[in-house]
Each structure stands twice: as C-alpha cells, then as structure tokens.
Design an enzyme around this catalytic site. Structure first.
Site, PDB file in Angstrom:
ATOM      1  CB  VAL A 199      -2.475   5.903  -2.196  1.00  0.00           C
ATOM      2  CG1 VAL A 199      -3.434   7.065  -1.943  1.00  0.00           C
ATOM      3  CG2 VAL A 199      -1.523   6.236  -3.339  1.00  0.00           C
ATOM      4  CG  HIS A 259      -5.146  -2.023  -7.033  1.00  0.00           C
ATOM      5  ND1 HIS A 259      -4.207  -1.287  -7.707  1.00  0.00           N
ATOM      6  CD2 HIS A 259      -4.882  -1.849  -5.715  1.00  0.00           C
ATOM      7  CE1 HIS A 259      -3.397  -0.698  -6.833  1.00  0.00           C
ATOM      8  NE2 HIS A 259      -3.779  -1.021  -5.621  1.00  0.00           N
ATOM      9  CD  GLN A 277      -2.964   1.149   2.272  1.00  0.00           C
ATOM     10  OE1 GLN A 277      -2.913   0.324   3.190  1.00  0.00           O
ATOM     11  NE2 GLN A 277      -3.921   2.066   2.186  1.00  0.00           N
ATOM     12  CG  HIS A 284      -6.520   2.205  -3.332  1.00  0.00           C
ATOM     13  ND1 HIS A 284      -5.903   2.756  -2.239  1.00  0.00           N
ATOM     14  CD2 HIS A 284      -5.576   1.460  -3.970  1.00  0.00           C
ATOM     15  CE1 HIS A 284      -4.632   2.374  -2.205  1.00  0.00           C
ATOM     16  NE2 HIS A 284      -4.407   1.581  -3.245  1.00  0.00           N
TER      17      HIS A 284
HETATM   18  P1  AMP Z   1      -1.419   0.930  -3.614  1.00  0.00           P
HETATM   19  O1  AMP Z   1       0.050   0.730  -3.926  1.00  0.00           O
HETATM   20  O2  AMP Z   1      -2.197  -0.325  -3.437  1.00  0.00           O
HETATM   21  O3  AMP Z   1      -1.592   1.912  -2.475  1.00  0.00           O
HETATM   22  O4  AMP Z   1      -2.038   1.594  -4.917  1.00  0.00           O
HETATM   23  C1  AMP Z   1      -1.903   2.944  -5.200  1.00  0.00           C
HETATM   24  C2  AMP Z   1      -2.051   3.073  -6.682  1.00  0.00           C
HETATM   25  O5  AMP Z   1      -2.343   4.428  -6.977  1.00  0.00           O
HETATM   26  C3  AMP Z   1      -0.795   2.719  -7.475  1.00  0.00           C
HETATM   27  O6  AMP Z   1      -1.100   1.653  -8.364  1.00  0.00           O
HETATM   28  C4  AMP Z   1      -0.448   4.002  -8.204  1.00  0.00           C
HETATM   29  O7  AMP Z   1       0.033   3.785  -9.501  1.00  0.00           O
HETATM   30  C5  AMP Z   1      -1.791   4.727  -8.208  1.00  0.00           C
HETATM   31  N1  AMP Z   1      -1.718   6.172  -8.302  1.00  0.00           N
HETATM   32  C6  AMP Z   1      -0.927   7.017  -7.594  1.00  0.00           C
HETATM   33  N2  AMP Z   1      -1.187   8.291  -7.938  1.00  0.00           N
HETATM   34  C7  AMP Z   1      -2.172   8.257  -8.871  1.00  0.00           C
HETATM   35  C8  AMP Z   1      -2.863   9.245  -9.617  1.00  0.00           C
HETATM   36  N3  AMP Z   1      -2.606  10.549  -9.477  1.00  0.00           N
HETATM   37  N4  AMP Z   1      -3.815   8.838 -10.491  1.00  0.00           N
HETATM   38  C9  AMP Z   1      -4.082   7.528 -10.649  1.00  0.00           C
HETATM   39  N5  AMP Z   1      -3.467   6.551  -9.974  1.00  0.00           N
HETATM   40  C10 AMP Z   1      -2.512   6.897  -9.102  1.00  0.00           C
END
Ligand code: AMP
Length: 113
Positions: A95, A101, A93, A99
């Site tokens: 962000v 995916h 993770q 969320h």
């Molecule tokens: P996670 O690593 O599970 O927290 O997933 C976060 C995801 O957010 C990653 O796959 C990133 O590529 C994606 N991400 C980060 N910033 C953005 C953005 N501005 N727009 C779309 N996706 C993003």
C-alpha cells in the site's frame, strides 16, 4: 495528482477500519490480515507514498508517528514489539501510503524474511 490508495479511502471514511487511535496528524487501525496477535498500522493524514518521498519538513510528523506508535504499543500492553516500515515493492510494501506496522504479542524472529 496524488494516487488514491486503500488507506486514503480509510482516511476519507469511504471504507471502514477497526480504529484504535486518531488525532489531527494520524490515525491507527488494526491490520486486516494480522501477522501477530497485535498488528496495528499507524498512518499519517498527509498523503506520502513511502519513506522515499519524505522531506525534511516532515521531521515533526515522522517523530509524531513514532511516538504515537510507542504509545499505542504500550496501551496494547505490549512489553516487546516491532515497528516496521516497508519501503518499495521488493521490501514488501503493498500500500503506497506511508504506514508504520506495530507487531507484537508473540515472539518475533530475526532476521525477517
Ligand atoms: P505493506 O505490505 O507494508 O504495504 O502493508 C500494508 C498492510 O495493509 C498489510 O499488512 C495489509 O494486510 C494491510 N491492509 C490492506 N488493506 C487493509 C484494510 N482495508 N484495513 C486494514 N489493513 C489493511
């Protein structure tokens, strides 16, 4: 105080996204670094950092997110796909706004790395 994330900025329209779905509870947009031909993120409008923070009162919201993710996958004409929720840094993770995916459009390996 709730922490600002890139996704809370997307929700506030402070930064753009490639949106594919929106309703009163969630939005969905294409991942900026897609790991497959289809890679979409579904996020709740409610600020929840991760699955660690969900409460029993989030039951309907979590169900809604799963149903929306399946609807989007089918709209994208996916026959097979994977829904992933990374929880915690060591699980990938990055962000800290919950969320889902939706990943599909290619053969997916198991187990994930
Ligand atoms: P996670 O690593 O599970 O927290 O997933 C976060 C995801 O957010 C990653 O796959 C990133 O590529 C994606 N991400 C980060 N910033 C953005 C953005 N501005 N727009 C779309 N996706 C993003």
């Amino acid at each position: 105080m709730t922490e600002e994330t890139i996704f809370s900025k997307i929700l506030k329209r402070e930064i753009p996204c490639d949106e594919v779905y929106s309703d009163e509870h969630c939005i969905a947009f294409r991942d900026i670094q897609p790991q497959a031909p289809v890679h979409i993120l579904v996020i709740p409008r409610k600020t929840i950092a991760s699955l660690k923070e969900v409460e029993t009162s989030d039951k309907n919201l979590l169900g809604h997110l799963m149903i929306v993710s399946a609807k989007i996958a089918k709209e994208q004409e996916l026959e097979n796909w994977r829904t992933v929720i990374n929880t915690g840094e060591e699980a990938g993770q990055t962000v800290f706004h919950l969320h889902i995916h939706i990943i599909g459009g290619r053969k997916l390996l198991w187990p994930p790395g």
